[in-house]
Scaffold this motif. Structure first.
Motif, PDB file in Angstrom:
ATOM      1  N   GLY A  22       0.796  -1.232   0.000  1.00  8.25           N
ATOM      2  CA  GLY A  22       0.000   0.000   0.000  1.00  8.25           C
ATOM      3  C   GLY A  22       0.817   1.264   0.000  1.00  8.25           C
ATOM      4  N   ARG A  23       0.623   2.057   1.061  1.00  7.68           N
ATOM      5  CA  ARG A  23       1.197   3.408   1.163  1.00  7.68           C
ATOM      6  C   ARG A  23       2.704   3.462   0.950  1.00  7.68           C
ATOM      7  NH1 ARG A  23      -0.042   5.639   7.013  1.00  7.68           N
ATOM      8  NH2 ARG A  23       1.225   3.794   7.457  1.00  7.68           N
ATOM      9  N   GLY A  24       3.412   2.555   1.574  1.00  8.86           N
ATOM     10  CA  GLY A  24       4.853   2.457   1.324  1.00  8.86           C
ATOM     11  C   GLY A  24       5.699   3.489   2.042  1.00  8.86           C
ATOM     12  N   SER A  25       5.217   3.998   3.198  1.00 10.58           N
ATOM     13  CA  SER A  25       6.039   5.013   3.872  1.00 10.58           C
ATOM     14  C   SER A  25       7.301   4.405   4.478  1.00 10.58           C
ATOM     15  CB  SER A  25       5.228   5.776   4.927  1.00 10.58           C
ATOM     16  OG  SER A  25       4.895   4.942   6.002  1.00 10.58           O
ATOM     17  N   ASN A  26       7.247   3.170   4.925  1.00 15.78           N
ATOM     18  CA  ASN A  26       8.470   2.523   5.432  1.00 15.78           C
ATOM     19  C   ASN A  26       9.441   2.230   4.289  1.00 15.78           C
ATOM     20  OD1 ASN A  26       8.527   1.912   8.452  1.00 15.78           O
ATOM     21  ND2 ASN A  26       6.404   1.426   7.885  1.00 15.78           N
ATOM     22  N   ALA A  41      23.512  -0.785   2.437  1.00 17.07           N
ATOM     23  CA  ALA A  41      22.581  -1.490   1.554  1.00 17.07           C
ATOM     24  C   ALA A  41      22.090  -0.563   0.457  1.00 17.07           C
ATOM     25  CB  ALA A  41      21.384  -2.014   2.358  1.00 17.07           C
ATOM     26  N   LYS A  42      21.658  -1.208  -0.618  1.00 11.99           N
ATOM     27  CA  LYS A  42      21.137  -0.472  -1.777  1.00 11.99           C
ATOM     28  C   LYS A  42      19.783  -1.086  -2.126  1.00 11.99           C
ATOM     29  CE  LYS A  42      22.102  -0.740  -6.741  1.00 11.99           C
ATOM     30  NZ  LYS A  42      22.106   0.589  -7.306  1.00 11.99           N
ATOM     31  N   ILE A  43      18.792  -0.252  -2.428  1.00 11.28           N
ATOM     32  CA  ILE A  43      17.468  -0.780  -2.762  1.00 11.28           C
ATOM     33  C   ILE A  43      17.438  -1.104  -4.261  1.00 11.28           C
ATOM     34  CG2 ILE A  43      14.982  -0.411  -2.627  1.00 11.28           C
ATOM     35  CD1 ILE A  43      16.619  -0.276   0.119  1.00 11.28           C
ATOM     36  N   VAL A  44      17.221  -2.366  -4.576  1.00 13.20           N
ATOM     37  CA  VAL A  44      17.319  -2.782  -5.984  1.00 13.20           C
ATOM     38  C   VAL A  44      15.955  -3.069  -6.620  1.00 13.20           C
ATOM     39  CG1 VAL A  44      19.654  -3.661  -5.729  1.00 13.20           C
ATOM     40  CG2 VAL A  44      17.711  -5.222  -5.372  1.00 13.20           C
ATOM     41  N   GLY A  45      14.887  -3.078  -5.828  1.00 17.70           N
ATOM     42  CA  GLY A  45      13.578  -3.309  -6.415  1.00 17.70           C
ATOM     43  C   GLY A  45      12.483  -3.222  -5.378  1.00 17.70           C
ATOM     44  N   VAL A  46      11.287  -2.853  -5.829  1.00 16.84           N
ATOM     45  CA  VAL A  46      10.099  -2.794  -4.966  1.00 16.84           C
ATOM     46  C   VAL A  46       9.009  -3.620  -5.622  1.00 16.84           C
ATOM     47  CG1 VAL A  46       8.316  -1.297  -3.991  1.00 16.84           C
ATOM     48  CG2 VAL A  46      10.699  -0.517  -4.032  1.00 16.84           C
ATOM     49  N   ALA A  51      -1.578  -3.925  -7.559  1.00 16.18           N
ATOM     50  CA  ALA A  51      -1.163  -3.055  -8.672  1.00 16.18           C
ATOM     51  C   ALA A  51      -1.355  -1.577  -8.337  1.00 16.18           C
ATOM     52  CB  ALA A  51      -1.958  -3.412  -9.924  1.00 16.18           C
ATOM     53  N   ASP A  52      -2.320  -1.284  -7.433  1.00 19.92           N
ATOM     54  CA  ASP A  52      -2.614   0.124  -7.139  1.00 19.92           C
ATOM     55  C   ASP A  52      -1.933   0.607  -5.849  1.00 19.92           C
ATOM     56  OD1 ASP A  52      -4.065  -1.321  -5.338  1.00 19.92           O
ATOM     57  OD2 ASP A  52      -5.984  -0.334  -5.729  1.00 19.92           O
ATOM     58  N   ALA A  53      -0.930  -0.119  -5.387  1.00 23.12           N
ATOM     59  CA  ALA A  53      -0.224   0.320  -4.168  1.00 23.12           C
ATOM     60  C   ALA A  53       0.405   1.691  -4.410  1.00 23.12           C
ATOM     61  CB  ALA A  53       0.852  -0.692  -3.785  1.00 23.12           C
ATOM     62  N   GLU A  54       0.085   2.617  -3.504  1.00 26.70           N
ATOM     63  CA  GLU A  54       0.591   4.005  -3.641  1.00 26.70           C
ATOM     64  C   GLU A  54       2.112   4.061  -3.715  1.00 26.70           C
ATOM     65  OE1 GLU A  54      -0.644   7.034  -0.667  1.00 26.70           O
ATOM     66  OE2 GLU A  54      -2.151   5.518  -0.199  1.00 26.70           O
ATOM     67  N   GLY A  55       2.770   3.209  -2.975  1.00 25.00           N
ATOM     68  CA  GLY A  55       4.229   3.255  -2.891  1.00 25.00           C
ATOM     69  C   GLY A  55       4.925   2.988  -4.208  1.00 25.00           C
ATOM     70  N   LEU A  56       4.259   2.318  -5.129  1.00 29.16           N
ATOM     71  CA  LEU A  56       4.899   2.000  -6.417  1.00 29.16           C
ATOM     72  C   LEU A  56       5.260   3.271  -7.185  1.00 29.16           C
ATOM     73  CD1 LEU A  56       2.712  -1.018  -7.614  1.00 29.16           C
ATOM     74  CD2 LEU A  56       5.129  -1.090  -6.923  1.00 29.16           C
ATOM     75  N   GLU A  62      11.805   7.353  -8.199  1.00 28.90           N
ATOM     76  CA  GLU A  62      13.198   7.180  -7.758  1.00 28.90           C
ATOM     77  C   GLU A  62      13.999   6.288  -8.713  1.00 28.90           C
ATOM     78  OE1 GLU A  62      14.785   8.358  -4.779  1.00 28.90           O
ATOM     79  OE2 GLU A  62      13.092   9.718  -4.689  1.00 28.90           O
ATOM     80  N   ALA A  63      13.360   5.873  -9.793  1.00 33.86           N
ATOM     81  CA  ALA A  63      14.009   5.006 -10.798  1.00 33.86           C
ATOM     82  C   ALA A  63      14.424   3.660 -10.216  1.00 33.86           C
ATOM     83  CB  ALA A  63      15.204   5.717 -11.436  1.00 33.86           C
ATOM     84  N   ILE A  64      13.635   3.188  -9.249  1.00 36.33           N
ATOM     85  CA  ILE A  64      13.866   1.853  -8.690  1.00 36.33           C
ATOM     86  C   ILE A  64      12.968   0.880  -9.457  1.00 36.33           C
ATOM     87  CG2 ILE A  64      13.587   0.424  -6.607  1.00 36.33           C
ATOM     88  CD1 ILE A  64      14.025   3.043  -4.994  1.00 36.33           C
ATOM     89  N   PRO A  65      13.492  -0.249  -9.902  1.00 32.85           N
ATOM     90  CA  PRO A  65      12.649  -1.210 -10.611  1.00 32.85           C
ATOM     91  C   PRO A  65      11.466  -1.651  -9.739  1.00 32.85           C
ATOM     92  CG  PRO A  65      14.970  -1.789 -10.846  1.00 32.85           C
ATOM     93  CD  PRO A  65      14.898  -0.667  -9.857  1.00 32.85           C
ATOM     94  N   THR A  66      10.300  -1.791 -10.350  1.00 30.88           N
ATOM     95  CA  THR A  66       9.121  -2.243  -9.607  1.00 30.88           C
ATOM     96  C   THR A  66       8.516  -3.460 -10.292  1.00 30.88           C
ATOM     97  OG1 THR A  66       7.645  -0.798 -10.857  1.00 30.88           O
ATOM     98  CG2 THR A  66       8.545   0.090  -8.805  1.00 30.88           C
ATOM     99  N   ALA A  67       7.747  -4.220  -9.519  1.00 30.78           N
ATOM    100  CA  ALA A  67       7.039  -5.380 -10.068  1.00 30.78           C
ATOM    101  C   ALA A  67       5.758  -5.582  -9.278  1.00 30.78           C
ATOM    102  CB  ALA A  67       7.923  -6.624  -9.961  1.00 30.78           C
ATOM    103  N   VAL A  68       4.744  -6.129  -9.932  1.00 25.56           N
ATOM    104  CA  VAL A  68       3.493  -6.486  -9.260  1.00 25.56           C
ATOM    105  C   VAL A  68       3.270  -7.975  -9.477  1.00 25.56           C
ATOM    106  CG1 VAL A  68       0.997  -6.152  -9.199  1.00 25.56           C
ATOM    107  CG2 VAL A  68       2.510  -4.185  -9.599  1.00 25.56           C
ATOM    108  N   ARG A  69       3.081  -8.709  -8.390  1.00 27.42           N
ATOM    109  CA  ARG A  69       2.735 -10.129  -8.471  1.00 27.42           C
ATOM    110  C   ARG A  69       1.535 -10.336  -7.552  1.00 27.42           C
ATOM    111  NH1 ARG A  69       5.598  -9.327 -11.980  1.00 27.42           N
ATOM    112  NH2 ARG A  69       7.409 -10.492 -12.777  1.00 27.42           N
TER     113      ARG A  69
END
Ligand code: GRF
Length: 206
Positions: A22-26, A41-46, A51-56, A62-69
């Motif tokens: 969802g929101r993705g504040s953490n 550490a480096k964040i490599v994907g979210v 599909a409608d999670a706000e955090g995406l 931020e140009a971080i790769p994203t995926a929905v499963r």
């Protein structure tokens, strides 16, 4: 191997994937912390199961790769978890952070990431597992509440604690006011706990 990967391994930054619903504040707090050059550490994907999670949107900016499963796209939970695992492996993740990921993962997936999968929970575990933790805390009349980052095991909110932060319960608190105070603590606690694991200062030993 591309130059970027060689550089990361030379600097020993752990590759971290974040799972949200969802929101993705953490998630955002982890992404911001990881911008510091000395963060381990480096964040490599979210990845989200919604599909409608706000955090995406934040991750994409931020140009971080994203995926929905999403569970609904698979015959069962086991198949969805195989798909999640494939994404995590594709990102070459070393550590997985669940950050408001509102689905219990199957034991097979959790075992595969044993000692390398973290979760944040808005209570001082083992108190108040599950949902509505702020209501639970207020109902007990506790003077303190807080949050816990822990290693993930197959049981819900049961793995060993890595770091906890306490906050006071104040007179007149509502679930909302208490949640807001705990959330501030969460945003400070998760990056610290992830850094401890990434540096090998906290390890899963059971
Ligand atoms: C947080 O309170 C977290 O502890 C719990 O779910 C909430 C997620 O919030 N597991 P956000 O998506 O990180 O804003």
């Amino acid at each position: 191997m591309p130059a970027v990967r060689r550089f990361e391994s030379a600097t020993n930054k752990k590759r971290v994937a974040i799972l949200i619903s969802g929101r993705g504040s953490n998630m955002r707090a982890l992404v911001e912390a990881a911008k510091a050059p000395d963060y381990p550490a480096k964040i490599v994907g979210v990845l989200s199961n919604k599909a409608d999670a706000e955090g995406l949107a934040f991750a994409a900016v931020e140009a971080i790769p994203t995926a929905v499963r999403s569970l609904r796209d698979y015959p069962d939970k086991a198949a969805a978890d195989v798909a999640i695992d494939a994404v995590l492996r594709g990102w070459h993740a070393d550590i997985v952070c669940l950050a408001g990921f509102m689905r219990l993962l199957s034991p097979g997936l959790v075992d595969r990431w044993r000692g390398r999968m973290l979760n944040i929970h808005p209570s001082l575990l083992p108190l108040h597992k599950g949902l509505h933790t702020h209501e639970q805390a207020l109902a007990t009349g506790a003077a303190e509440h807080g949050c816990t980052v822990h290693f993930v095991t197959p049981g819900m909110d049961e793995g060993p604690s890595i770091l906890q932060t306490r906050v006071p319960v104040l007179p007149g608190d509502t679930p909302e006011s208490l949640a807001a105070r705990v959330l501030v603590a969460e945003h400070a606690t998760y990056p610290r706990a992830l850094a401890m694991v990434a540096r090998g200062e906290a390890r899963f030993e059971r």
